[in-house]
Motif scaffolding. Sequence first.
Motif, PDB file in Angstrom:
ATOM      1  N   ASN A 174      47.763  40.354  39.116  1.00 33.61           N
ATOM      2  CA  ASN A 174      47.888  40.164  38.219  1.00 33.61           C
ATOM      3  C   ASN A 174      46.696  38.882  37.194  1.00 33.61           C
ATOM      4  N   SER A 175      46.256  38.123  38.580  1.00 31.97           N
ATOM      5  CA  SER A 175      45.398  36.884  37.864  1.00 31.97           C
ATOM      6  C   SER A 175      43.654  37.542  38.487  1.00 31.97           C
ATOM      7  N   LEU A 176      43.540  38.912  38.976  1.00 33.33           N
ATOM      8  CA  LEU A 176      42.432  39.390  38.883  1.00 33.33           C
ATOM      9  C   LEU A 176      41.988  40.161  38.014  1.00 33.33           C
ATOM     10  N   GLN A 177      43.141  40.874  37.577  1.00 30.15           N
ATOM     11  CA  GLN A 177      43.016  41.907  36.282  1.00 30.15           C
ATOM     12  C   GLN A 177      43.174  40.317  34.901  1.00 30.15           C
TER      13      GLN A 177
ATOM     14  N   ALA B  27      54.244  46.586  43.055  1.00 26.72           N
ATOM     15  CA  ALA B  27      53.410  46.087  44.506  1.00 26.72           C
ATOM     16  C   ALA B  27      51.920  47.806  44.319  1.00 26.72           C
ATOM     17  N   ASP B  28      52.852  48.325  44.879  1.00 28.86           N
ATOM     18  CA  ASP B  28      52.263  49.338  44.558  1.00 28.86           C
ATOM     19  C   ASP B  28      51.890  50.045  43.678  1.00 28.86           C
ATOM     20  N   VAL B  29      52.390  50.328  42.693  1.00 27.02           N
ATOM     21  CA  VAL B  29      51.770  50.059  40.969  1.00 27.02           C
ATOM     22  C   VAL B  29      50.575  49.558  40.425  1.00 27.02           C
ATOM     23  N   LYS B  30      50.566  48.511  41.063  1.00 30.27           N
ATOM     24  CA  LYS B  30      49.809  47.358  40.453  1.00 30.27           C
ATOM     25  C   LYS B  30      48.665  47.503  41.120  1.00 30.27           C
ATOM     26  N   ALA B  31      48.983  47.732  42.407  1.00 27.97           N
ATOM     27  CA  ALA B  31      48.099  48.030  43.131  1.00 27.97           C
ATOM     28  C   ALA B  31      46.661  49.079  43.005  1.00 27.97           C
ATOM     29  N   ALA B  32      48.015  50.091  42.742  1.00 29.62           N
ATOM     30  CA  ALA B  32      46.840  51.728  42.188  1.00 29.62           C
ATOM     31  C   ALA B  32      46.435  51.240  40.724  1.00 29.62           C
ATOM     32  N   TYR B  33      46.298  50.812  40.149  1.00 30.55           N
ATOM     33  CA  TYR B  33      45.834  50.261  38.709  1.00 30.55           C
ATOM     34  C   TYR B  33      44.003  49.428  39.209  1.00 30.55           C
ATOM     35  N   MET B  34      44.444  48.385  40.096  1.00 26.05           N
ATOM     36  CA  MET B  34      43.829  47.771  40.325  1.00 26.05           C
ATOM     37  C   MET B  34      42.633  48.448  41.189  1.00 26.05           C
ATOM     38  N   VAL B  35      43.152  49.795  42.258  1.00 28.30           N
ATOM     39  CA  VAL B  35      41.971  50.073  42.189  1.00 28.30           C
ATOM     40  C   VAL B  35      41.569  50.741  41.529  1.00 28.30           C
ATOM     41  N   ASP B  36      41.604  51.963  40.310  1.00 27.23           N
ATOM     42  CA  ASP B  36      40.756  52.037  39.286  1.00 27.23           C
ATOM     43  C   ASP B  36      40.566  51.342  38.940  1.00 27.23           C
ATOM     44  N   LEU B  37      40.241  49.837  38.121  1.00 24.49           N
ATOM     45  CA  LEU B  37      39.585  48.950  38.185  1.00 24.49           C
ATOM     46  C   LEU B  37      38.142  48.198  37.786  1.00 24.49           C
ATOM     47  N   ILE B  38      38.761  48.508  39.655  1.00 24.80           N
ATOM     48  CA  ILE B  38      37.693  47.533  40.276  1.00 24.80           C
ATOM     49  C   ILE B  38      37.051  48.384  40.718  1.00 24.80           C
ATOM     50  N   ARG B  39      36.692  49.736  40.717  1.00 21.37           N
ATOM     51  CA  ARG B  39      36.116  51.140  40.948  1.00 21.37           C
ATOM     52  C   ARG B  39      35.057  51.015  39.398  1.00 21.37           C
ATOM     53  N   SER B  40      36.019  50.884  38.630  1.00 23.14           N
ATOM     54  CA  SER B  40      34.788  50.340  36.984  1.00 23.14           C
ATOM     55  C   SER B  40      33.601  49.600  37.535  1.00 23.14           C
ATOM     56  N   LEU B  41      34.131  47.923  37.624  1.00 23.20           N
ATOM     57  CA  LEU B  41      33.146  47.423  38.148  1.00 23.20           C
ATOM     58  C   LEU B  41      32.719  47.352  39.335  1.00 23.20           C
ATOM     59  N   LYS B  42      32.941  47.919  39.945  1.00 23.42           N
ATOM     60  CA  LYS B  42      31.845  48.372  41.918  1.00 23.42           C
ATOM     61  C   LYS B  42      32.659  49.790  42.590  1.00 23.42           C
ATOM     62  N   GLU B  43      31.458  50.715  42.220  1.00 24.43           N
ATOM     63  CA  GLU B  43      32.449  52.339  42.375  1.00 24.43           C
ATOM     64  C   GLU B  43      32.750  52.414  44.093  1.00 24.43           C
TER      65      GLU B  43
END
Length: 229
Positions: free
Chosen positions: A108-111, A166-182
């Motif tokens: 959440n903090s990173l998001q 935790a799994d749900v949040k991580a799956a969402y964060m993976v997409d978010l991170i990839r939008s910045l650096k694939e």
Amino acid sequence: MSSPSRETASTFELTYFDLQGFGAPIRTIFAINGTKVTNIVPADWAAEKPLTPFGVMPLLKETSVDGKSTIHLAESDAIDRYLVKKFGMAGDNVFEENIINSYVSNTNSLQLRIFMKYYTVRDPALKTAFVEDILGYIDIWIKSNERQLVANGSNGHYVGNKLTIADVKAAYMVDLIRSLKEDAITEESTPALLKVKTTVDSIPSLVAWRATEEHEAYSEHNFSLFGYK
């Protein structure tokens, strides 16, 4: 009189913008559990905002099965924690719950950092500079999460062999991170993180929700505003 907090067959209304953002994990929780939720987009948020507890969305309204009890919740993290306990996605004991909460809190903090310093910024130069600055935080997140997932057997879950928030949040964060650096998260460098994403993304009820016109509209609006779905 039934108590909403102990019911899973209540009537739910989620008030949020017509995009993904901080409402996406909440909608995902409902979808995973096959629970119908009425998504409400405020007609005039500026007028409604002062009437809410903290002037922010998402907002959740839950009405008991008999219609006699209603509760209102604000703040995405509080809503998440309430729902995952209701639907059994908070771990099997206090120890697991605290592990889960630790990783969710860090995610959440990173998001929030990414949203506030990147997606709400319109100056391209500032956005580029931020990506360079945030990569260090992203790298720490990736390494710490991959380490926990490997320690748990690289089975697509943070604790045990059961789906949690935790799994749900991580799956969402993976997409978010990839939008910045694939290439920040790949099959070669972070197989355990990608296992979590594929595990969450393959849940039939979630697949069905993502195939709806409503979800597609949220994703398209998200893409038009922020550049990712």
